[in-house]
Write an enzyme that holds these catalytic residues in place. Structure first.
Site, short mmCIF file in Angstrom:
data_model
loop_
_atom_site.label_atom_id
_atom_site.label_comp_id
_atom_site.label_asym_id
_atom_site.label_seq_id
_atom_site.Cartn_x
_atom_site.Cartn_y
_atom_site.Cartn_z
CG ASP A 2 43.23 32.54 38.63
OD1 ASP A 2 43.13 31.42 39.17
OD2 ASP A 2 42.39 33.43 38.77
CG ASP A 55 41.66 38.20 35.67
OD1 ASP A 55 42.53 39.06 35.90
OD2 ASP A 55 40.91 37.74 36.55
#
Length: 362
Positions: A230, A255
């Site tokens: 991502d 993340d």
């Protein structure tokens, strides 16, 4: 305006969402259970999938506590994310992974903890700003580190975490949305037709389903490896070269919650924007930096538009599936109307056209 969709019958709107139990006191108690005493200052950070907080500690430092959405990942899948982050950091790659902490009564330190019905981790706080993606030097720098991330990612496969493929990112989401009547009847038939048309093009052109999630090549010869998954600009913190920061200058990747197996270009295409000429320039700079450390397979450029289309379909299902979480209706009030789905139809038509064009060339 057509009203926003209601949650599926298995998630009635009246039911309390698990995150409603995640009070500030619970967050502070969870940190104290792993030996970190907060001073009472707690700030919720921007996150929809999980709940993330910046917590100031009594010793004057601050950490970031991440509480995982119940039921999304298994403990084994979360631990695999943590282990991947640890591999990256061991290779001096600026990924920000969780701290190893030892709760009272536990014989060894670990990165995944449980408290009050939630799985959580704690990471060091790192400052930074969004990267300036119109700066060629920044793009090359990011490309170099992406190559290093992929060099680590290619060493072995994920065992627990899934692959990025057409079945889980397009076919199943489309079927779920239709089965739960999330698409208004006045646009449902056309949306389903365009969605299926896009899926057929992806399957014909990209063979996204190969390799069974393993660190191998798929049937079209595209190598599959462990990815950030991502890598959009919001998941890169940039520290200026003239800043006095403990993390050092340049990009810092955060993340890894969506880390999974897929083609290397998945971690590049979300950094592209603008028209074809602008994207070609940006991609060329990323690849220039990338190939200082690792060869980039130009065949993967044909996957950019199929990957963009997969994300488009998956996004609508993600919003619908999260609708019982009170933060979603507040932050996405436009979701679910006929106008929203008409916009999705237009974007699918644009993607169908884009997939029929020649891919970017660098």
């Amino acid at each position: 305006m057509t009203p926003s969709p209601t949650p599926p019958a298995s998630q009635p709107a009246a039911a309390a969402h698990p995150f409603e139990a995640l009070t500030p006191d619970l967050v502070l108690d969870a940190l104290e259970a792993v030996g970190l005493r907060g001073d009472g200052r707690l700030t919720a950070l921007s996150s929809y999938e999980n709940r993330v907080y910046q917590v100031h500690l009594e010793d004057g430092t601050a950490v970031v506590a991440k509480f995982y959405r119940p039921g999304r990942w298994s403990d084994a899948q979360i631990q695999e994310e943590h282990d991947f982050a640890a591999e990256l950091m061991a290779d001096d790659i600026p990924a920000i992974g969780p701290l190893a902490l030892q709760p009272a009564g536990r014989e060894t330190a670990g990165t995944l903890h449980h408290f009050g019905g939630f799985a959580f981790s704690v990471s060091p706080r790192r400052g930074g700003r969004p990267p300036e993606l119109d700066d060629g030097e920044v793009l090359e720098w990011i490309g170099r580190f992406l190559a290093r991330i992929h060099t680590v990612g290619a060493r072995k496969p994920f065992v627990q975490r899934p692959a990025l493929d057409v079945q889980t990112f397009a076919v199943e989401p489309m079927q779920w949305l239709l089965a739960h009547q999330m698409v208004p009847l006045d646009v449902q038939t056309l949306w389903a037709e365009r969605c299926q048309q896009a899926i057929d093009l992806i399957a014909a052109r990209a063979d996204m389903a190969g390799a069974n999630g393993q660190n191998k090549t798929n049937s079209s010869g595209i190598r599959q490896l462990r990815l950030h998954g991502d890598c959009h600009p919001g998941n890169i913190l940039w520290t200026p070269t003239d800043a006095a920061a403990s993390a050092g200058p340049g990009p810092h990747f955060v993340d890894l919650d969506d880390a999974r197996t897929g083609p290397a270009v998945q971690d590049l295409w979300m950094l592209l924007s603008g028209d074809r000429q602008q994207q070609t320039r940006q991609l060329g700079l990323l690849v220039d930096g990338y190939e200082q450390f690792r060869e980039f397979d130009r065949a993967e450029l044909a996957l950019i538009e199929p990957l963009r289309t997969l994300r488009l379909i998956h996004y609508s299902a993600w919003l619908a599936r999260r609708w019982s979480d009170p933060t979603f209706p507040v932050n996405f009030p436009w979701f679910g109307s006929s106008d929203y789905w008409k916009g999705q139809i237009q974007m699918l038509e644009d993607q169908i056209e884009a997939m029929d064009h020649d891919p970017l060339v660098v």
